[in-house]
Each structure stands twice: as structure tokens, then as C-alpha cells.
Design a protein around this motif. Structure first.
Motif, PDB file in Angstrom:
ATOM      1  N   GLY A  80       0.789  -1.219   0.000  1.00  0.00           N
ATOM      2  CA  GLY A  80       0.000   0.000   0.000  1.00  0.00           C
ATOM      3  C   GLY A  80       0.818   1.264   0.000  1.00  0.00           C
ATOM      4  N   VAL A  81       2.067   1.205  -0.492  1.00  0.00           N
ATOM      5  CA  VAL A  81       2.967   2.360  -0.492  1.00  0.00           C
ATOM      6  C   VAL A  81       3.135   2.855  -1.926  1.00  0.00           C
ATOM      7  N   PRO A  82       2.820   4.129  -2.220  1.00  0.00           N
ATOM      8  CA  PRO A  82       2.977   4.659  -3.576  1.00  0.00           C
ATOM      9  C   PRO A  82       4.439   4.683  -4.019  1.00  0.00           C
ATOM     10  N   VAL A  83       4.631   4.768  -5.340  1.00  0.00           N
ATOM     11  CA  VAL A  83       5.963   4.785  -5.940  1.00  0.00           C
ATOM     12  C   VAL A  83       6.073   5.981  -6.883  1.00  0.00           C
ATOM     13  N   VAL A  84       7.170   6.713  -6.791  1.00  0.00           N
ATOM     14  CA  VAL A  84       7.489   7.786  -7.727  1.00  0.00           C
ATOM     15  C   VAL A  84       8.752   7.371  -8.469  1.00  0.00           C
ATOM     16  N   LEU A  90       3.911   1.245 -13.723  1.00  0.00           N
ATOM     17  CA  LEU A  90       3.277   2.396 -13.074  1.00  0.00           C
ATOM     18  C   LEU A  90       2.385   3.139 -14.057  1.00  0.00           C
ATOM     19  N   ARG A  91       1.442   2.431 -14.634  1.00  0.00           N
ATOM     20  CA  ARG A  91       0.465   3.077 -15.497  1.00  0.00           C
ATOM     21  C   ARG A  91      -0.478   3.942 -14.664  1.00  0.00           C
ATOM     22  N   PRO A  92      -1.194   4.893 -15.286  1.00  0.00           N
ATOM     23  CA  PRO A  92      -2.116   5.750 -14.525  1.00  0.00           C
ATOM     24  C   PRO A  92      -3.102   4.930 -13.697  1.00  0.00           C
ATOM     25  N   GLY A  93      -3.286   5.326 -12.461  1.00  0.00           N
ATOM     26  CA  GLY A  93      -4.200   4.643 -11.560  1.00  0.00           C
ATOM     27  C   GLY A  93      -3.609   3.456 -10.847  1.00  0.00           C
ATOM     28  N   ALA A  94      -2.304   3.202 -11.048  1.00  0.00           N
ATOM     29  CA  ALA A  94      -1.669   2.022 -10.461  1.00  0.00           C
ATOM     30  C   ALA A  94      -0.931   2.321  -9.170  1.00  0.00           C
ATOM     31  N   GLY A  95      -1.126   3.495  -8.586  1.00  0.00           N
ATOM     32  CA  GLY A  95      -0.505   3.776  -7.298  1.00  0.00           C
ATOM     33  C   GLY A  95       0.854   4.426  -7.376  1.00  0.00           C
ATOM     34  N   GLY A  96       1.147   5.076  -8.486  1.00  0.00           N
ATOM     35  CA  GLY A  96       2.447   5.711  -8.597  1.00  0.00           C
ATOM     36  C   GLY A  96       2.419   6.922  -9.496  1.00  0.00           C
ATOM     37  N   ALA A 156      -4.161  15.434   0.085  1.00  0.00           N
ATOM     38  CA  ALA A 156      -5.176  14.767  -0.728  1.00  0.00           C
ATOM     39  C   ALA A 156      -4.543  13.931  -1.834  1.00  0.00           C
ATOM     40  N   GLU A 157      -3.463  14.425  -2.409  1.00  0.00           N
ATOM     41  CA  GLU A 157      -2.783  13.670  -3.464  1.00  0.00           C
ATOM     42  C   GLU A 157      -2.135  12.408  -2.901  1.00  0.00           C
ATOM     43  N   LEU A 158      -1.511  12.527  -1.740  1.00  0.00           N
ATOM     44  CA  LEU A 158      -0.907  11.350  -1.117  1.00  0.00           C
ATOM     45  C   LEU A 158      -1.968  10.324  -0.746  1.00  0.00           C
ATOM     46  N   ALA A 159      -3.102  10.785  -0.225  1.00  0.00           N
ATOM     47  CA  ALA A 159      -4.177   9.862   0.133  1.00  0.00           C
ATOM     48  C   ALA A 159      -4.723   9.146  -1.101  1.00  0.00           C
ATOM     49  N   ARG A 160      -4.847   9.869  -2.211  1.00  0.00           N
ATOM     50  CA  ARG A 160      -5.322   9.246  -3.443  1.00  0.00           C
ATOM     51  C   ARG A 160      -4.359   8.169  -3.929  1.00  0.00           C
ATOM     52  N   LEU A 161      -3.078   8.473  -3.910  1.00  0.00           N
ATOM     53  CA  LEU A 161      -2.087   7.505  -4.378  1.00  0.00           C
ATOM     54  C   LEU A 161      -2.022   6.296  -3.450  1.00  0.00           C
ATOM     55  N   ARG A 162      -2.201   6.514  -2.161  1.00  0.00           N
ATOM     56  CA  ARG A 162      -2.220   5.374  -1.229  1.00  0.00           C
ATOM     57  C   ARG A 162      -3.393   4.445  -1.545  1.00  0.00           C
ATOM     58  N   ALA A 163      -4.556   5.017  -1.807  1.00  0.00           N
ATOM     59  CA  ALA A 163      -5.716   4.193  -2.135  1.00  0.00           C
ATOM     60  C   ALA A 163      -5.477   3.415  -3.426  1.00  0.00           C
ATOM     61  N   GLU A 164      -4.888   4.085  -4.432  1.00  0.00           N
ATOM     62  CA  GLU A 164      -4.575   3.389  -5.681  1.00  0.00           C
ATOM     63  C   GLU A 164      -3.563   2.272  -5.460  1.00  0.00           C
ATOM     64  N   ALA A 165      -2.565   2.537  -4.614  1.00  0.00           N
ATOM     65  CA  ALA A 165      -1.539   1.526  -4.345  1.00  0.00           C
ATOM     66  C   ALA A 165      -2.142   0.305  -3.680  1.00  0.00           C
ATOM     67  N   ARG A 166      -3.045   0.517  -2.732  1.00  0.00           N
ATOM     68  CA  ARG A 166      -3.665  -0.634  -2.056  1.00  0.00           C
ATOM     69  C   ARG A 166      -4.484  -1.461  -3.038  1.00  0.00           C
ATOM     70  N   ALA A 195      -4.076  -1.568  -6.440  1.00  0.00           N
ATOM     71  CA  ALA A 195      -3.166  -2.221  -7.383  1.00  0.00           C
ATOM     72  C   ALA A 195      -2.375  -3.329  -6.712  1.00  0.00           C
ATOM     73  N   GLY A 196      -2.099  -3.174  -5.417  1.00  0.00           N
ATOM     74  CA  GLY A 196      -1.292  -4.154  -4.697  1.00  0.00           C
ATOM     75  C   GLY A 196      -1.909  -5.527  -4.624  1.00  0.00           C
ATOM     76  N   ARG A 197      -3.242  -5.597  -4.711  1.00  0.00           N
ATOM     77  CA  ARG A 197      -3.896  -6.914  -4.681  1.00  0.00           C
ATOM     78  C   ARG A 197      -3.461  -7.756  -5.879  1.00  0.00           C
ATOM     79  N   ALA A 198      -3.387  -7.130  -7.035  1.00  0.00           N
ATOM     80  CA  ALA A 198      -2.947  -7.862  -8.232  1.00  0.00           C
ATOM     81  C   ALA A 198      -1.455  -8.139  -8.193  1.00  0.00           C
ATOM     82  N   GLU A 199      -0.674  -7.229  -7.592  1.00  0.00           N
ATOM     83  CA  GLU A 199       0.776  -7.407  -7.551  1.00  0.00           C
ATOM     84  C   GLU A 199       1.183  -8.602  -6.699  1.00  0.00           C
ATOM     85  N   ALA A 200       0.345  -9.006  -5.774  1.00  0.00           N
ATOM     86  CA  ALA A 200       0.666 -10.139  -4.904  1.00  0.00           C
ATOM     87  C   ALA A 200       0.155 -11.472  -5.460  1.00  0.00           C
ATOM     88  N   ASP A 201      -0.347 -11.470  -6.694  1.00  0.00           N
ATOM     89  CA  ASP A 201      -0.980 -12.659  -7.265  1.00  0.00           C
ATOM     90  C   ASP A 201       0.055 -13.578  -7.911  1.00  0.00           C
TER      91      ASP A 201
END
Length: 365
Positions: A287-291, A302-308, A330-340, A342-348
Motif C-alpha cells: 500500500g505504499v505509492p511509488v514515484v 506504473l500506469r495511470p491509476g496504479a498507485g504511482g 489529498a494527493e498522497l491519500a489518493r495515491l495510497r488508495a490506488e496503491a492498495r 493495485a497491490g492486490r494484483a501485484e501479490a498474485d
């Protein structure tokens, strides 16, 4: 399908990837899995817990051990050939210094060999002696190759147009029990940035140094933690002297990675070049965003909406501007939500093991 999964390296991303793949394959119905791994590997105990047939071989820990290990290599090659005779395919989790010496013997014996190719070209600034020879030997021996990004797949297709390719995505290389950061916890004062990994010239530590200098002038509350093995000063002179920056030159063990990520608000990857990054799915799964810089396989991960966020250009100013966006709550909160999300698929790992099995089935007929 009978699969011999082979990796003789000791630690790092190759060992973590091979373990994650072994765990997923061991769960698959219809798969008879056998392992060939190093006794000196740091994850040996975890491989043993899989309760699958395992060949544990003595490789080496240091330069003297490497020299004496070469004397054992013919015997280890014959041992691998015997195990391969009982398998439908030998999958190499990641190249090892001995892989190009052993793989041709598998091909000569008629065994199907499929390497997972993490990098199709040397990273800029890395020691690249014999790189083409090493990769060429492996591809010449291969029945097919596995690519973890479109960039690597395209490079392999240009190099070996007739070689079948299997596409997998690189899942999160997380220790057992790692969990995403709590979504409701308010961020502490001051943005906490993290860079971790081996210190290499292509990873752009000098770009990060200059970008953080710009960022810290405008936002002095921001901090940066740089953790990894290597000579940071050789990559970025003056890095450790920057205000707000904490430099920790050391190896990061696998068990420490989840806690390291959990203490960060965002991970920064200032790379000049990248085939793909194992850190991206690790961070997103927590659940941690990436820049990151807009280079190579990072643009796929890191496509749009993927938490980064991707910087607009590979420059310190562009990276500083991207990082500055995270100082807006607000931007950090949005990216955190996207990361969480996207993270479900990343752990698959199961999904990626299925992609590998389908590709192997096509290749093996």
C-alpha cells in the motif's frame, strides 16, 4: 507437468523470485515440482518448508569458494542432468554465474530448458564483460524464454526472432506474513521518502541527490532514507551530507523489507534505465505509492491509476516536481488508495504461475 526449478544463487531478487514461484507452483494441481538450489542460499530453510523434492548443492560464498566450486561443477552438471531426465522442463529462476556453463549440457542431453530473463541487456555503468556471451549461451540452449516486461520481451524477440517467449508479470517479492499498511492511519508530519536497493550508477542516485536538494529547499519537513549495499558516494558524491537525508549503506535482508516499506510514505526510483523493478510490486503490495523516472519497464508497472507517479522527464527538476505532489495530503491519500488497490494484483503469484504453465504447455506441446 513435471518441472525442475533451478537457481543456484545465494540471495537477492533471484532467490526471492524463485521462492515465490516455487511456492505458487507447489500449490498447483497437476504440477510435480522439483528444486535444485544452493546450500549456501539465505532462503534455504524456506525452500525446505515446501515439502517438495529438492536437490541441495554446494556452490560458494566467497571468491576462494568460487574457485574450488568450479572443480565441482562437472559433477553438479551431471547431477542436474539426472534430475532433468525426470522432468518435462527445467526452468531457471534467474541467471547465475554458472548458468551459461551448465545450460548447454541440458540442451545437448535433449532436455527442455526455459530461463526467466530478468534483463536482456546490461545496465548502464554495470560491469558488462561477457554479458552477450552469457545471455547468448543461455538463449542458444533454451526451448523458450520467460520475459517479465514488454521491454525485455521486445529485446529478446530482436535477438532471437525464432525463440518462443512466455510473458509473466513480476509479482511482489514479499516475506511471508507481510500485509498492506493500514488504510486509516493518518500520515505523520513530514513526507517520508525511501530509496532502497543495491547502489548502482544506473539507479540514478546522483539524480535523486539533486532532486532532493531542490525538494528540501521548498519543503524542509520532507525526509529521505537511502538504504542499500554499495558505495553511495561513488554513485552520488555528497549524497550523505544533504540535510533531511539518512544514508544507510548495508544489505537489506528479505525479512526487513516489509518493515522498511511500512515506515515510508512513498518509494522513489530515480533510475536512468530499468527492465522492470521488483521494488514496485513490493511497495504497492504494502500500500505504499511509488514515484519513478519514465524509463523502460517502469512505465509498464506504473500506469495511470496504479498507485504511482512518473516524472515528466529524466531530470532532477522533473523528479522533484513529481515528489512535491506528494506533499499535498489529498494527493498522497489518493495515491495510497490506488496503491492498495493495485497491490492486490501485484501479490498474485498464482495468476503468474498459471501464465507460466500455459506458456510451457504451448512450448512443450
Amino acid at each position: 507437468m513435471r518441472i525442475l526449478l533451478w537457481y543456484w544463487g545465494r540471495r537477492g531478487g533471484g532467490a526471492q523470485f524463485t521462492l515465490g514461484l516455487a511456492q505458487a507452483l507447489a500449490r498447483r494441481p497437476g504440477v510435480a515440482l522439483r528444486l535444485s538450489i544452493s546450500r549456501q542460499g539465505e532462503l534455504l530453510d524456506r525452500f525446505r518448508k515446501l515439502s517438495v523434492a529438492t536437490d541441495i548443492v554446494d556452490t560458494y560464498r566467497d571468491l576462494p569458494g568460487f574457485a574450488t566450486g568450479l572443480l565441482r561443477l562437472p559433477g553438479l552438471t551431471r547431477q542436474l542432468q539426472r534430475s532433468a531426465a525426470e522432468a518435462d522442463v527445467v526452468v531457471s529462476g534467474m541467471t547465475h554465474v554458472w548458468t551459461p556453463l551448465v545450460a548447454p549440457a541440458l540442451a545437448r542431453a535433449g532436455r527442455a530448458f526455459v530461463p526467466v530473463v530478468h534483463d536482456a541487456a546490461p545496465h548502464p555503468g554495470d560491469f558488462a564483460w561477457a554479458w552477450d556471451w552469457r545471455l547468448g549461451r543461455e538463449l542458444d540452449a533454451a526451448r523458450a524464454a520467460v520475459a517479465l516486461s514488454d521491454q525485455v520481451a521486445d529485446s529478446l524477440a530482436r535477438r532471437r526472432p525464432a525463440l518462443p517467449l512466455i510473458r509473466m508479470r513480476l509479482p511482489a517479492l514479499l516475506a511471508p506474513g507481510a500485509a498492506p499498511a493500514p488504510p486509516s492511519a493518518p500520515p505523520p508530519p513530514g513526507l517520508r521518502l525511501l530509496f532502497f536497493g543495491r547502489f548502482r550508477h544506473y539507479k540514478g542516485l546522483d539524480l535523486l541527490r539533486d532532486a532532493f536538494r531542490l525538494l528540501h529547499r521548498a519543503h524542509p519537513e520532507v525526509t529521505l532514507r537511502v538504504v542499500g549495499e554499495g558505495d553511495a558516494e561513488a554513485c552520488a558524491p555528497g549524497l550523505g551530507a544533504l540535510p533531511g537525508l539518512r544514508l544507510e549503506p548495508r544489505w537489506v535482508a528479505e525479512d526487513e523489507i516489509p518493515a522498511l516499506l511500512a515506515e515510508a510514505d512513498a518509494v522513489v526510483l530515480p533510475y536512468r534505465e530499468a527492465s522492470q523493478s521488483g521494488i514496485v510490486p513490493q511497495a504497492l503490495a504494502m500500500g505504499v505509492p511509488v514515484v519513478a523516472m519514465p524509463v523502460g519497464g517502469l512505465t509498464e508497472q506504473l500506469r495511470p491509476g496504479a498507485g504511482g507517479l512518473l516524472a515528466e522527464a529524466v531530470t532532477p527538476a522533473a523528479l522533484a516536481a513529481a515528489l512535491a505532489r506528494l506533499t499535498v495530503p489529498a494527493e498522497l491519500a489518493r495515491l495510497r488508495a490506488e496503491a492498495r488497490e493495485a497491490g492486490r494484483a501485484e501479490a498474485d503469484w498464482d495468476g503468474q504461475a498459471e501464465a507460466l504453465l500455459q506458456g510451457l504447455s504451448r512450448v512443450l506441446g
